[in-house]
Design a protein around this motif. Sequence first.
Motif, PDB file in Angstrom:
ATOM      1  N   ARG A 213       0.835 -30.448 -27.264  1.00  0.00           N
ATOM      2  CA  ARG A 213       2.101 -30.605 -27.963  1.00  0.00           C
ATOM      3  C   ARG A 213       2.475 -32.076 -27.968  1.00  0.00           C
ATOM      4  O   ARG A 213       2.265 -32.782 -26.977  1.00  0.00           O
ATOM      5  N   TYR A 214       3.066 -32.511 -29.071  1.00  0.00           N
ATOM      6  CA  TYR A 214       3.540 -33.890 -29.156  1.00  0.00           C
ATOM      7  C   TYR A 214       4.732 -34.032 -28.223  1.00  0.00           C
ATOM      8  O   TYR A 214       5.705 -33.293 -28.327  1.00  0.00           O
ATOM      9  N   ASP A 215       4.661 -34.982 -27.287  1.00  0.00           N
ATOM     10  CA  ASP A 215       5.750 -35.161 -26.336  1.00  0.00           C
ATOM     11  C   ASP A 215       5.743 -36.591 -25.816  1.00  0.00           C
ATOM     12  O   ASP A 215       4.736 -37.305 -25.914  1.00  0.00           O
ATOM     13  N   GLN A 216       6.876 -37.010 -25.275  1.00  0.00           N
ATOM     14  CA  GLN A 216       6.983 -38.324 -24.662  1.00  0.00           C
ATOM     15  C   GLN A 216       6.460 -38.227 -23.234  1.00  0.00           C
ATOM     16  O   GLN A 216       6.981 -37.443 -22.428  1.00  0.00           O
ATOM     17  N   VAL A 217       5.430 -38.983 -22.908  1.00  0.00           N
ATOM     18  CA  VAL A 217       4.800 -38.886 -21.598  1.00  0.00           C
ATOM     19  C   VAL A 217       5.696 -39.519 -20.538  1.00  0.00           C
ATOM     20  O   VAL A 217       6.141 -40.659 -20.678  1.00  0.00           O
ATOM     21  N   ASP A 218       5.975 -38.765 -19.480  1.00  0.00           N
ATOM     22  CA  ASP A 218       6.706 -39.299 -18.335  1.00  0.00           C
ATOM     23  C   ASP A 218       6.240 -38.556 -17.086  1.00  0.00           C
ATOM     24  O   ASP A 218       5.172 -37.944 -17.087  1.00  0.00           O
ATOM     25  N   ALA A 219       7.040 -38.583 -16.023  1.00  0.00           N
ATOM     26  CA  ALA A 219       6.614 -38.016 -14.738  1.00  0.00           C
ATOM     27  C   ALA A 219       6.402 -36.512 -14.802  1.00  0.00           C
ATOM     28  O   ALA A 219       5.644 -35.958 -13.993  1.00  0.00           O
ATOM     29  N   THR A 220       7.048 -35.810 -15.748  1.00  0.00           N
ATOM     30  CA  THR A 220       6.930 -34.342 -15.801  1.00  0.00           C
ATOM     31  C   THR A 220       6.459 -33.839 -17.153  1.00  0.00           C
ATOM     32  O   THR A 220       6.451 -32.629 -17.376  1.00  0.00           O
ATOM     33  N   HIS A 221       6.106 -34.725 -18.088  1.00  0.00           N
ATOM     34  CA  HIS A 221       5.666 -34.301 -19.412  1.00  0.00           C
ATOM     35  C   HIS A 221       4.358 -34.995 -19.797  1.00  0.00           C
ATOM     36  O   HIS A 221       4.132 -36.154 -19.452  1.00  0.00           O
ATOM     37  N   ALA A 222       3.520 -34.256 -20.523  1.00  0.00           N
ATOM     38  CA  ALA A 222       2.260 -34.807 -21.019  1.00  0.00           C
ATOM     39  C   ALA A 222       1.978 -34.187 -22.384  1.00  0.00           C
ATOM     40  O   ALA A 222       2.554 -33.156 -22.755  1.00  0.00           O
ATOM     41  N   THR A 223       1.104 -34.837 -23.163  1.00  0.00           N
ATOM     42  CA  THR A 223       0.784 -34.333 -24.504  1.00  0.00           C
ATOM     43  C   THR A 223      -0.242 -33.217 -24.468  1.00  0.00           C
ATOM     44  O   THR A 223      -0.395 -32.484 -25.447  1.00  0.00           O
ATOM     45  N   ASP A 224      -0.974 -33.077 -23.394  1.00  0.00           N
ATOM     46  CA  ASP A 224      -1.858 -31.921 -23.215  1.00  0.00           C
ATOM     47  C   ASP A 224      -1.683 -31.410 -21.795  1.00  0.00           C
ATOM     48  O   ASP A 224      -1.468 -32.188 -20.868  1.00  0.00           O
TER      49      ASP A 224
ATOM     50  N   ILE B  44       2.506 -33.842  -5.493  1.00  0.00           N
ATOM     51  CA  ILE B  44       2.367 -34.972  -6.413  1.00  0.00           C
ATOM     52  C   ILE B  44       3.690 -35.173  -7.157  1.00  0.00           C
ATOM     53  O   ILE B  44       4.347 -34.209  -7.553  1.00  0.00           O
ATOM     54  N   HIS B  45       4.072 -36.440  -7.373  1.00  0.00           N
ATOM     55  CA  HIS B  45       5.373 -36.731  -7.957  1.00  0.00           C
ATOM     56  C   HIS B  45       5.298 -37.205  -9.408  1.00  0.00           C
ATOM     57  O   HIS B  45       6.329 -37.432 -10.037  1.00  0.00           O
ATOM     58  N   ASP B  46       4.095 -37.383  -9.939  1.00  0.00           N
ATOM     59  CA  ASP B  46       3.922 -37.830 -11.320  1.00  0.00           C
ATOM     60  C   ASP B  46       2.793 -37.020 -11.934  1.00  0.00           C
ATOM     61  O   ASP B  46       1.675 -36.999 -11.414  1.00  0.00           O
ATOM     62  N   ILE B  47       3.080 -36.347 -13.047  1.00  0.00           N
ATOM     63  CA  ILE B  47       2.101 -35.442 -13.657  1.00  0.00           C
ATOM     64  C   ILE B  47       0.822 -36.167 -14.060  1.00  0.00           C
ATOM     65  O   ILE B  47      -0.262 -35.576 -14.091  1.00  0.00           O
ATOM     66  N   ARG B  48       0.916 -37.479 -14.327  1.00  0.00           N
ATOM     67  CA  ARG B  48      -0.263 -38.245 -14.730  1.00  0.00           C
ATOM     68  C   ARG B  48      -1.262 -38.395 -13.597  1.00  0.00           C
ATOM     69  O   ARG B  48      -2.450 -38.627 -13.825  1.00  0.00           O
ATOM     70  N   GLU B  49      -0.792 -38.254 -12.344  1.00  0.00           N
ATOM     71  CA  GLU B  49      -1.695 -38.387 -11.206  1.00  0.00           C
ATOM     72  C   GLU B  49      -2.650 -37.195 -11.081  1.00  0.00           C
ATOM     73  O   GLU B  49      -3.645 -37.266 -10.356  1.00  0.00           O
ATOM     74  N   LEU B  50      -2.350 -36.100 -11.803  1.00  0.00           N
ATOM     75  CA  LEU B  50      -3.242 -34.942 -11.761  1.00  0.00           C
ATOM     76  C   LEU B  50      -4.599 -35.259 -12.374  1.00  0.00           C
ATOM     77  O   LEU B  50      -5.606 -34.630 -12.042  1.00  0.00           O
ATOM     78  N   PHE B  51      -4.639 -36.235 -13.283  1.00  0.00           N
ATOM     79  CA  PHE B  51      -5.875 -36.563 -13.994  1.00  0.00           C
ATOM     80  C   PHE B  51      -6.395 -37.951 -13.617  1.00  0.00           C
ATOM     81  O   PHE B  51      -7.143 -38.562 -14.362  1.00  0.00           O
ATOM     82  N   THR B  52      -5.962 -38.456 -12.466  1.00  0.00           N
ATOM     83  CA  THR B  52      -6.330 -39.812 -12.070  1.00  0.00           C
ATOM     84  C   THR B  52      -7.803 -39.909 -11.673  1.00  0.00           C
ATOM     85  O   THR B  52      -8.409 -38.927 -11.227  1.00  0.00           O
TER      86      THR B  52
END
Length: 520
Positions: free
Chosen positions: A388-399, A499-507
């Motif tokens: 989904r198109y979304d603004q990436v931040d600590a709790t949102h991602a585009t996939d 984990i406190h930032d959703i982007r760290e799941l794919f680090t």
Amino acid sequence: MDIAALIDSLHPLEIRVLSAFSDNGDRAMETEQLAAAAGLEASQISMAVEWLLAKSLLAVEKETVTPIVSLTKTGEQYIEKPSPIEMVLSVAREAASTGKRLTIQDLQTREHLEPSDVSGAIGALKKEGALLIVQGGCLESTGRSSPTAETLRGLLQQLQHGSRTLETFSEFEQRVIDAHAVKRGKVKEPFRVDDRVTRLLKPTAEGLDALKHLSQQDAAEEVSQLTPELLKEGGWKTKRFRKYTISLRAPRIAPGRRHPYREFLDTVKTKLVSMGFQEMRGSLVETEFWDMDALFMPQFHPARDIHDVYFVKSPTHARSVAEPFLTRVKEVHERGGNTGSTGWGYTFDLQRASRLVLRSQGTAVSAHRLASNPLIPGKYFSIARCFRYDQVDATHATDFFQVEGIVLGEDINFRTLLGLLNLFAREVAQAKEVKFLPAYFPFTEPSVELHVRHPRLGWIELGGAGLFRPEVAAPLGVQVPVIAWGLGLDRMAMVALGIHDIRELFTDNLDLIRSTRGVV
């Protein structure tokens, strides 16, 4: 460590650096002076100094940071050709002298400039009054000079023969350098500003003591290994062999481990299978029919907007949509079909139903399952990657990953759904606090949202759930109650893994991966 053991532990480079102070007493020396006195390269002196600092044999008396300005490869190219700001100003003046209209598009096409270069140059020239943007978006030269362009050219000429310290430039020159220096997000700039660190070093009391003992030792050359030449010629007799400390700990060997998020996904799957659920699978690319139409989402729903769903560029449409489901769903949307509903009351667009999108919700997998003669009673789940198109931040991602599930049966009700959601929140997300809030979804009634408390981010939504409406189940051939849920696995993993930032799941940061706690 006694002084003898300390002397034995010194590397030859450390000995040369300490010995450089023998003629200097306890007076401090700058790094460059020390390198010259010891006869070492910059990399060697840096390494030896750090070792001696760690052993408290040297101390930093003073540290000075000096910004040094030099040209990048882009700057070297600008010496031979005009910079963007000079080029834009020159073309604008040429257009003014010939009476031609000059647009930004013409400028980009003619001079092969990047859009970012053009916009930056136009902004600077407009601010200085050298350029105007007139009616129709055209550029017009005012005839004024550009202090920035002139200063930039002067700086390029000054630096073409070598770097200089920033403080030797005037205040305006420093502002121009800062505006055109390489920074994060600005890599194609003519200047680079690096900090040159100069240290004033002096021996500590322990260092002077070590230096005294070194001066009393014989001057035999130290070697680190016995070679055939030393044995053959007998040179080993006059050499001093470097001692090795075998008590030192061996280098750390990090064992391999699975990525914490991959491990979490596998654990979720294992738990659901152990609870009697069967796995469903589906394609990442879906038609709008299965992604939305089959879920009784009207074709005028806001979620159909281009900013919420990613559309496939080629091919844009599927060749066909399975019957009799297309016809049944069309009737339900238009008039309610045989579900007792009045439908949405609009003309269903068959062409739009075949349009291809990236799957925006895992519920599309459940729709396929309902149309494939599911077991009754039956329990199904899917770990579906959605977009989904979304603004990436600590709790949102585009996939993101969604755990999607359905339970079919004569005795299924809303109480059954709440019990399952509570179980998932505590077992999968390992949440301590759970709450339910009423919600609306076009395909379920009643509907609910599941929220859990994250230890740092507070209450976060995990996803939605509810009982499928007859307008969803009946056209797909199911007549018994169906409960469904779609929960965000990424957010559940954040709670479970701390984990406190959703982007760290794919680090790919190995230290972070190794330090992240695994699932229980």
